[in-house]
Structures are given as C-alpha cells and as structure tokens.
Design a protein around this motif. Sequence first.
Motif, short mmCIF file in Angstrom:
data_model
loop_
_atom_site.label_atom_id
_atom_site.label_comp_id
_atom_site.label_asym_id
_atom_site.label_seq_id
_atom_site.Cartn_x
_atom_site.Cartn_y
_atom_site.Cartn_z
N THR A 305 0.11 -6.05 -3.51
CA THR A 305 0.46 -4.79 -2.92
C THR A 305 1.82 -4.12 -3.37
O THR A 305 1.88 -2.82 -3.58
N PHE A 506 -13.09 -4.94 0.68
CA PHE A 506 -12.62 -3.60 0.95
C PHE A 506 -11.47 -3.67 1.72
O PHE A 506 -10.53 -2.77 1.77
N ALA A 507 -11.34 -4.69 2.72
CA ALA A 507 -9.96 -4.98 3.62
C ALA A 507 -8.86 -5.02 2.46
O ALA A 507 -7.60 -4.65 2.79
N ASN A 509 -8.45 -4.26 -0.68
CA ASN A 509 -8.13 -3.07 -1.29
C ASN A 509 -7.52 -1.91 -0.48
O ASN A 509 -6.52 -1.28 -0.96
N ASP A 510 -8.03 -1.95 0.90
CA ASP A 510 -7.30 -1.05 1.70
C ASP A 510 -5.74 -1.10 1.96
O ASP A 510 -5.02 -0.17 2.24
N ARG A 515 -3.61 2.26 2.73
CA ARG A 515 -4.49 2.73 3.76
C ARG A 515 -4.46 1.62 5.15
O ARG A 515 -4.85 2.28 6.19
N LYS A 516 -4.24 0.70 5.09
CA LYS A 516 -4.20 -0.33 6.12
C LYS A 516 -2.97 -1.30 5.93
O LYS A 516 -2.37 -1.54 4.75
#
Length: 548
Positions: A305, A506-507, A509-510, A515-516
């Motif tokens: 991240t 997906f979790a 990459n979010d 995004r999260k």
Amino acid sequence: MMTPHLNSTSRRRFLAGSTGIAAAVITGGGLAGCTTAAPPRNTQEGNAKVVLPSFIEYEGAKPDLAGTKDGVMAAYLNFPAAPPRLFDRAPGSGGEVSAVTQVLAAQLERPDSNEHWKALNAGLGSTLKVSGANGPEFDAKVQTMLAGDDLPDLLQITSMPRLPDVLAAKFTDLSEHLGGDKIKDYPALAAIGTASWKTTVFNGGIFGVPAARGGVPNNLIIRKDLFDENKINPEFESAEDLLAAARALTNPNENRWAFGTEPSSFLVPMVSQMLGVPNGWSETDGVFASSIEHPGTKQALEFVTQLWQEGLIHPDSIADTTQNSTWFRGRRTAMIPAGLSSWLVYVQSVTAEGLSPSVIDAVVLPKFDGGGVASYWRGRNSYSFTALKQAEPERITELLKVLDWLASPFGTQEYLIKNYGVEGSNYRLENNNPVAITGNEEYMYFLNYIVTANEVLYQPGRPDVVKRQHELQTAILPGALPMPTEGLYSESNLTKGATLGKDLKFAQNDIVAGRKPLSSWDDAVASWKKNGGDEIRKEYEAAFAAAS
C-alpha cells in the motif's frame, strides 16, 4: 514454465457448472449403460498405500553445473553433441492419438505443413491430434466433453469439483502399468521425479502422468539497464533497500515506474516471502494454518500500500492486468515478479532488439528487516497431469509408450525433436545448440502440458544466462519453503477456493488503492474462515493425518 492464468470469475462459473457435470458423470449421466453411482473411493488412507513409480534417473548427458538436493536444477551450457536416441522404434501403431490440453489456437495451425509436427508424428509412429483452448474456454471445453461422454485419449487435468469421482468413472487407474518397478518398461517416465507423481494419486491408484515442474520459486526479474542508468545496486539487504530502489527507478514524467504488476497476485506474495509468511499453509504437529491468517500477510499488504501511495506502481496495474509484460519489455517498468520461463521470454525479447541478454537479470530478495535471504515459496512439482480415457489394456500400453516418448529427457534426439523441431527447417546448429530460425520456429509449448521430463536449465547459445539462473537458484533454494498441501486433497478447496481467493484479491486491492483501510483485512480474513477457509483447513488436516 509458462502457465496460463485463468480469470477467477470465469473459473468460479466453471466450477459451479461443472459440479452438476461431475454429478452426472459419476451417476451414469455421462456413461452409456451406467445407471448407478460409483461409490466414493478417494480416501487418504487408500492413497497412502499406493506404490508410486520407481525413480530411475536417466544417466545421459552430464550437466556442466550439477543439480542439488535442495532442488537446484542441473544446468547445461550447450546441447550435447551427437545426442543419442532413447528409443529404437516408434511407440505408436500408425493410428491417431487424440489429446486435449491448454493451448493457444495459433499453436495448432498448419499441422499438415508444419515440419515440426511432421517430425513429431514420425517419431511417435502415430498422428497426434491436439485440440483445446486457453483459460476459461479450456474449462468449458472439458465440461462439454464430460457431459457428452466425448473424451480424447489423453486429457490434461487441472482441477474440477469431485475430481476423484470423475477420474474413477471415466479414466484409467495406471497402477498396474506404472506402480513400482513396472515403470521400467517406460524409461522416460521412470526418470520423472517421485514428487511429481504424488499429484496423480487418487482413489488408491495412479490416475495420470505428470507435467513435471522443478518446484522453483518465482523470481524478481529486473531491467538491469534501468538499474545501471540510475546507478542502483540490485543487491538488496532489506526492504528499505528495495523501497529506495523503487523510488529511484520511478519517474512518471518519463512514463516509468518501479513495478507494474497487479498488487494482490504478485507484489503482496513477493513481500510476504520477505516476511517469512508460509507457502500457502503451514503445518505443525498436524495442525494447519493458512498464510492468509499470518500477521506477515497484513504487514506485506501495508508495505505494498505504501508503494502504491508513493506512486511507485504503474497506476493502471489494478485496472488492467494484461499489460505488465508489455510495460516491462518496453522499459516502462523496471521490476516484475515472474517465473523462470518468463525470464527466458524477456531475454529473447531484448536480444531481438539487439541488446545483450544480461539486460534481463534477477535479484535475490532479502528478509524484510535484513539478515539473510527471504523465505522463498517453492513452486509445485507438477503443473497438471494427463489422464488416459478408459480403454483396453493394449491401447493403454500404446498410449503410455507415446507419453514415454514425449517425456524423453534432455540430451536425447527425441527431446530435440519435441522441443525444437527439425534442423534446417526450424533451427540451425551453432556449437551444437539448436538456435531458432526466425520466422520458422514453431511454438508448440502445449506439448509440455501433456507430459514433461524433469526440467533442466538450458538456453540455446546463452550460457551466461544459464550460469546466472543456476547461481540464483543456489542462493534461494536452500531455505525455500515447501507447499505442505501438495498431494493432499480438499474437495472444499476445489469447489470454494476460487471464489474465496477472488474475494481476498478484491479485498487486498481495495486496501492498496485506498478504497478501504488496512483494518478491513481482518474482516476479509474472518469472512474467508467462515465461508470455507476453516472447512478447507479441516479437510487438509484430516488428509494429512490419514497419510501420516
């Protein structure tokens, strides 16, 4: 080796649909004249009693750089001069042998006018008829064939729900042909390592021949020219060195970034290995723990991240997962986690541009905080296996002899024909090395999805690349972590694993894209456990206990 990456959504749809197909197969819907269900026969206790094929090493060409017990591949700087024939006669009886495998359509063009195809069929003494598809289209083709009871002689098996039952209903237990010393009748198959054969065991028998792989981890491949231009030392001592290099290599004004691969599939696993995260699962006294639950995975996610937030990853890496190789070849990215075969593809790409093969290199990843080499994850010992349709014993023997020819080891005439084709048509010899004739090479890698000899390190005319790969394997393999679940069966993993993996992807990459928050990873892990992860764990533990 190059292996297709199947779209997870399509894989999920296939698995859902093929559950019904599998049920039809084992209850007789796909078998003429069969009206009762075959009893479940796949038990770990029964599988543990299977007598695997004896390993009989092929004592042919002596390597220039020896393999090791840690899994370092034997390396050859040149192809052996005057390679011998392994077989004194063709194995086939003159008819056709049909096979379905993962393949790109272009690889099947012009078989009648293809010199490589002609030489292959002449060597086999049969006409090899190959069909197939790639990605989800391959899965759909297999599903249709099972539903219609329209199977080829040879079928590449990757995964499907209720696989043991489908194998028992449709395919041949090869134990009586290959178990123990019976494999001596097939010298090339006998030279495939024992670990690869373990992946073919179901229902208390041997249900295929493996597409063997060396179990070698992925590498962090680099553009050494970009490192040199920016005066960066690629010998990283810690994650801080990797981060510093990524910052120095990134220049959006010049359309260049350090990385360009989708974070959850490539970068998070890479950093996880630097943090000592287990290879999929860990096993301690029969208790299994998933790498998903390991605290190092969350720390790796946090580091990746940071890479994203600092703009060190190509901004389209999440939205477009198809361009990572293109960006790397075009100098738009400087580092890419990839396998051994990708390294060779990139070498071929730069040499086609007139550049030195040394432009492509790889680095040894360090432990996250320094103090040695990262705990690399060993790869699988078999990418897939090929099952033989049920037939009379004489036909099974012939098909095994055909597969034996296709499994011919490095240094034989048969290996040369299978992998390089015909001298003068597909390649020319330079210091005994089969160097492809540009425009005439026939890319038939799909043959290695049918069956493969033990892998070796070899690149025609590029001995320095081979030396470097052997050097890298020598550095990383002694401490590499095995995959504890290889050879263990979990039905829940086959039916639910793809969907669970997609949700985790997906979790991650979010989180990487902002995004999260990072804390949402805990919720994703809890959901994974509830929706099937704990079930998969229990099945692996039961399988391990039965095999111990």
